[in-house]
Design a protein around this motif. Structure first.
Motif, PDB file in Angstrom:
ATOM      1  N   ASN A   1       0.822  -1.208   0.000  1.00 45.55           N
ATOM      2  CA  ASN A   1       0.000   0.000   0.000  1.00 45.55           C
ATOM      3  C   ASN A   1       0.857   1.260   0.000  1.00 45.55           C
ATOM      4  N   TRP A   2       1.996   1.195   0.664  1.00 48.11           N
ATOM      5  CA  TRP A   2       2.854   2.375   0.743  1.00 48.11           C
ATOM      6  C   TRP A   2       3.475   2.710  -0.606  1.00 48.11           C
ATOM      7  N   VAL A   3       3.911   1.703  -1.363  1.00 45.80           N
ATOM      8  CA  VAL A   3       4.598   1.981  -2.634  1.00 45.80           C
ATOM      9  C   VAL A   3       3.620   2.197  -3.778  1.00 45.80           C
ATOM     10  N   THR A   4       2.353   1.761  -3.637  1.00 45.08           N
ATOM     11  CA  THR A   4       1.386   1.954  -4.719  1.00 45.08           C
ATOM     12  C   THR A   4       1.015   3.427  -4.815  1.00 45.08           C
ATOM     13  N   PRO A   5       1.212   4.042  -5.964  1.00 46.20           N
ATOM     14  CA  PRO A   5       0.932   5.480  -6.091  1.00 46.20           C
ATOM     15  C   PRO A   5      -0.555   5.764  -6.243  1.00 46.20           C
ATOM     16  N   LEU A   6      -0.898   7.036  -6.185  1.00 46.12           N
ATOM     17  CA  LEU A   6      -2.254   7.469  -6.505  1.00 46.12           C
ATOM     18  C   LEU A   6      -2.521   7.215  -7.983  1.00 46.12           C
ATOM     19  N   TRP A   7      -3.776   6.904  -8.319  1.00 48.34           N
ATOM     20  CA  TRP A   7      -4.140   6.904  -9.735  1.00 48.34           C
ATOM     21  C   TRP A   7      -5.643   7.102  -9.875  1.00 48.34           C
ATOM     22  N   ALA A   8      -6.049   7.457 -11.102  1.00 48.64           N
ATOM     23  CA  ALA A   8      -7.464   7.643 -11.447  1.00 48.64           C
ATOM     24  C   ALA A   8      -8.149   8.622 -10.503  1.00 48.64           C
ATOM     25  N   ASP A   9      -9.297   8.215  -9.935  1.00 52.38           N
ATOM     26  CA  ASP A   9     -10.097   9.119  -9.111  1.00 52.38           C
ATOM     27  C   ASP A   9      -9.365   9.612  -7.874  1.00 52.38           C
ATOM     28  N   ASP A  10      -8.277   8.941  -7.491  1.00 51.45           N
ATOM     29  CA  ASP A  10      -7.533   9.395  -6.309  1.00 51.45           C
ATOM     30  C   ASP A  10      -7.167  10.867  -6.422  1.00 51.45           C
ATOM     31  N   TYR A  11      -6.747  11.286  -7.615  1.00 51.44           N
ATOM     32  CA  TYR A  11      -6.320  12.672  -7.785  1.00 51.44           C
ATOM     33  C   TYR A  11      -7.482  13.648  -7.598  1.00 51.44           C
ATOM     34  N   CYS A  12      -8.709  13.198  -7.919  1.00 51.83           N
ATOM     35  CA  CYS A  12      -9.872  14.065  -7.752  1.00 51.83           C
ATOM     36  C   CYS A  12     -10.251  14.225  -6.284  1.00 51.83           C
ATOM     37  N   ARG A  13      -9.679  13.389  -5.428  1.00 46.41           N
ATOM     38  CA  ARG A  13     -10.021  13.440  -3.995  1.00 46.41           C
ATOM     39  C   ARG A  13      -8.952  14.173  -3.181  1.00 46.41           C
ATOM     40  N   THR A  14      -7.920  14.679  -3.830  1.00 50.21           N
ATOM     41  CA  THR A  14      -6.821  15.296  -3.081  1.00 50.21           C
ATOM     42  C   THR A  14      -6.925  16.812  -3.064  1.00 50.21           C
ATOM     43  N   ILE A  15      -8.162  17.331  -2.995  1.00 55.78           N
ATOM     44  CA  ILE A  15      -8.330  18.780  -2.875  1.00 55.78           C
ATOM     45  C   ILE A  15      -7.858  19.219  -1.493  1.00 55.78           C
ATOM     46  N   PRO A  16      -7.499  20.493  -1.315  1.00 58.65           N
ATOM     47  CA  PRO A  16      -7.107  20.957   0.019  1.00 58.65           C
ATOM     48  C   PRO A  16      -8.215  20.677   1.027  1.00 58.65           C
ATOM     49  N   PHE A  17      -7.816  20.299   2.226  1.00 58.85           N
ATOM     50  CA  PHE A  17      -8.783  19.862   3.237  1.00 58.85           C
ATOM     51  C   PHE A  17      -9.755  20.979   3.583  1.00 58.85           C
ATOM     52  N   SER A  18     -11.046  20.687   3.389  1.00 61.42           N
ATOM     53  CA  SER A  18     -12.100  21.654   3.694  1.00 61.42           C
ATOM     54  C   SER A  18     -13.385  20.882   3.982  1.00 61.42           C
TER      55      SER A  18
ATOM     56  N   VAL B   1     -15.737   9.174   3.439  1.00 66.72           N
ATOM     57  CA  VAL B   1     -14.509   8.609   4.004  1.00 66.72           C
ATOM     58  C   VAL B   1     -13.335   8.805   3.049  1.00 66.72           C
ATOM     59  N   THR B   2     -13.571   8.552   1.759  1.00 66.09           N
ATOM     60  CA  THR B   2     -12.502   8.697   0.765  1.00 66.09           C
ATOM     61  C   THR B   2     -11.974  10.122   0.725  1.00 66.09           C
ATOM     62  N   PHE B   3     -12.875  11.093   0.729  1.00 62.36           N
ATOM     63  CA  PHE B   3     -12.455  12.489   0.718  1.00 62.36           C
ATOM     64  C   PHE B   3     -11.659  12.838   1.966  1.00 62.36           C
ATOM     65  N   PHE B   4     -12.147  12.441   3.133  1.00 60.27           N
ATOM     66  CA  PHE B   4     -11.458  12.792   4.370  1.00 60.27           C
ATOM     67  C   PHE B   4     -10.051  12.194   4.408  1.00 60.27           C
ATOM     68  N   ILE B   5      -9.890  10.976   3.864  1.00 58.06           N
ATOM     69  CA  ILE B   5      -8.575  10.331   3.893  1.00 58.06           C
ATOM     70  C   ILE B   5      -7.641  10.944   2.859  1.00 58.06           C
ATOM     71  N   LEU B   6      -8.110  11.068   1.614  1.00 61.65           N
ATOM     72  CA  LEU B   6      -7.212  11.535   0.551  1.00 61.65           C
ATOM     73  C   LEU B   6      -7.029  13.043   0.563  1.00 61.65           C
ATOM     74  N   ASP B   7      -7.965  13.784   1.138  1.00 64.58           N
ATOM     75  CA  ASP B   7      -7.765  15.231   1.238  1.00 64.58           C
ATOM     76  C   ASP B   7      -6.612  15.574   2.164  1.00 64.58           C
ATOM     77  N   LEU B   8      -6.281  14.642   3.063  1.00 64.07           N
ATOM     78  CA  LEU B   8      -5.165  14.848   3.973  1.00 64.07           C
ATOM     79  C   LEU B   8      -3.850  14.332   3.381  1.00 64.07           C
ATOM     80  N   HIS B   9      -3.860  14.046   2.082  1.00 65.01           N
ATOM     81  CA  HIS B   9      -2.668  13.534   1.400  1.00 65.01           C
ATOM     82  C   HIS B   9      -1.460  14.441   1.620  1.00 65.01           C
TER      83      HIS B   9
END
Length: 441
Positions: free
Chosen positions: A29-46, A70-78
């Motif tokens: 999990n640590w070495v697997t990068p972000l891809w696809a929708d992951d990037y859409c969930r990495t907005i600044p935390f709000s 849950v996905t937003f809360f986790i990936l927004d803190l990327h």
């Protein structure tokens, strides 16, 4: 009638096996990068923006409001290092799934006596390897951040509920009923199947004067109802290409390829050897029945048939993942029914060692390659952004072996493609601070 006694928390040898599985999954999990929708969930935390997007999705795109939240809360803190937390939690969820499957299948196979530490260790590792290798879309449902939260977590939760029901431990606390409700809001297809199963189980218990799990059935049914009535489901369906019943059946038959592939062979051969050695007196097909293992095969079939209610365009390969897990449960029951003798223990230990070596020899290079490509793209993107240029990245493909094992797509990172106006491509550009991004062969 009193509920069944609490099961043994861990089998001999299980803790060590689960610890090794957790260590591997944490690294993967640590070495697997972000891809696809992951990037859409990495907005600044709000929090305000997150709730606004989730609310909009529920009414205009998907009913999976809790999983999306849950996905937003986790990936927004990327940007604050939350991927470390994700790696730990996601590895823990997979290990939890292994634990649930092992104990549920031992119980349903009628194999209650605790094994030796060596046998328990090997059996647990074999179940982990089956859960990894038998679903063909394992990367999409267990390593892709958005996919893991939406599929792995949902299936692990539903299997926990199934295990409790089959063990006669359906009476829960108020907090656990709330968790059941949230699990039922995660994934339409498996939620609907499990709601029907739990309601059917409650009706059977009532008819046979057994304790009726009405509270569990009601909390799960309410979660399924909340998910199913979401207006976004119907908005999304109207945007999909209409498909007739024959067209859906054709898509379903094609989707069976997500259940069966050559990696079944070593596990089936191993279990076949064990059944031949210990159940030679039973004729076919009696030798393929053990306790209530038939229920898992029936659930897999029912799940796939249930997919006929969805349009063809909605049948991504990863949607078949729950059926793969049910089939793993069936094979695990057969594995636990094999004799615990000296000869087969040696066969099982040797097969497990060989499969584990194969697993590491294939997975480590593949994920290392993914991490290296992601790093190179990030470096190239930052360099071009620093020069205030539109970002152009080389489109990278993988050979048939890698494609088979992981994403089943020619493009590794689905979010980067030749169209700079594609939503996922735009999400990647936004996440990397680029004006635009496109991929070229």
């Amino acid at each position: 009638m009193a509920s069944a006694p609490l099961p043994r928390r861990f089998l001999p040898g299980e803790k060590l096996a689960l610890g090794l599985c957790f260590a591997f999954l944490l690294w993967a999990n640590w070495v697997t990068p972000l891809w696809a929708d992951d990037y859409c969930r990495t907005i600044p935390f709000s929090p305000r923006m997150i709730f606004h997007i989730v609310w909009g999705n529920y009414f205009f795109w998907t009913g999976r409001w809790f999983i999306t939240l849950v996905t937003f809360f986790i990936l927004d803190l990327h940007h604050y290092g939350s991927l470390v937390a994700f790696a730990v939690v996601n590895a823990g969820v997979f290990v939890f799934l292994v634990h649930v499957v092992v104990h549920m299948c031992r119980r349903e196979a009628g194999h209650e006596p605790a094994p030796s530490a060596r046998t328990g260790f090997v059996q647990c590792l074999l179940v982990f390897l089956m859960l990894w290798w038998l679903p063909r879309t394992i990367a999409e449902v267990a390593l892709w951040k958005t996919g893991a939260i939406g599929y792995l977590w949902a299936v692990a939760g539903e299997m926990w509920i199934l295990s409790r029901v089959l063990a006669g431990r359906a009476r829960m606390t108020v907090a656990q009923y709330a968790v059941v409700f949230l699990i039922a809001t995660a994934m339409e297809s498996i939620s609907l199947l499990m709601a029907l199963f739990v309601l059917g189980w409650a009706a059977w218990a009532w008819k046979n004067s057994r304790p009726v799990p009405w509270a569990l059935a009601a909390s799960h049914a309410l979660g399924t109802f909340t998910l199913g009535i979401a207006p976004g489901n119907y908005v999304r369906e109207r945007l999909m290409t209409p498909s007739s019943p024959p067209d859906r059946l054709d898509a379903l038959i094609g989707n069976l390829g997500s259940l069966f592939d050559p990696f079944w062979v070593p596990f089936v051969l191993l279990i076949g050897v064990g059944l031949f050695m210990g159940r030679r007196q039973l004729h076919f097909p009696a030798c393929l029945r053990c306790g209530r293992d038939w229920m898992f095969a029936a659930l897999a079939l029912a799940y796939m048939l249930l997919l006929l209610i969805f349009p063809r365009q909605a049948l991504a390969a990863r949607v078949s993942y729950p059926a793969s897990v049910f089939l793993v449960c069936y094979l695990a029951c057969l594995l636990f029914s094999c004799p615990v003798g000296v000869v087969f223990n040696r066969v099982m230990a040797g097969a497990c060692a060989g499969l584990a070596v194969m697993h590491l020899a294939i997975v480590i290079p593949d994920l290392t390659l993914l991490a290296r490509i992601s790093h190179d793209w990030a470096v190239s993107t930052r360099a071009q952004v620093a020069r205030d240029q539109p970002v152009v990245l080389h489109q990278v493909t993988m050979g048939p072996r890698h494609k088979l094992l992981y994403v089943h797509k020619d493009i590794i990172f689905v979010g980067i493609n030749p169209d700079p106006r594609n939503q996922l491509t735009m999400c990647y550009a936004w996440a990397m601070g680029a004006s635009s991004v496109r991929a070229v062969p």
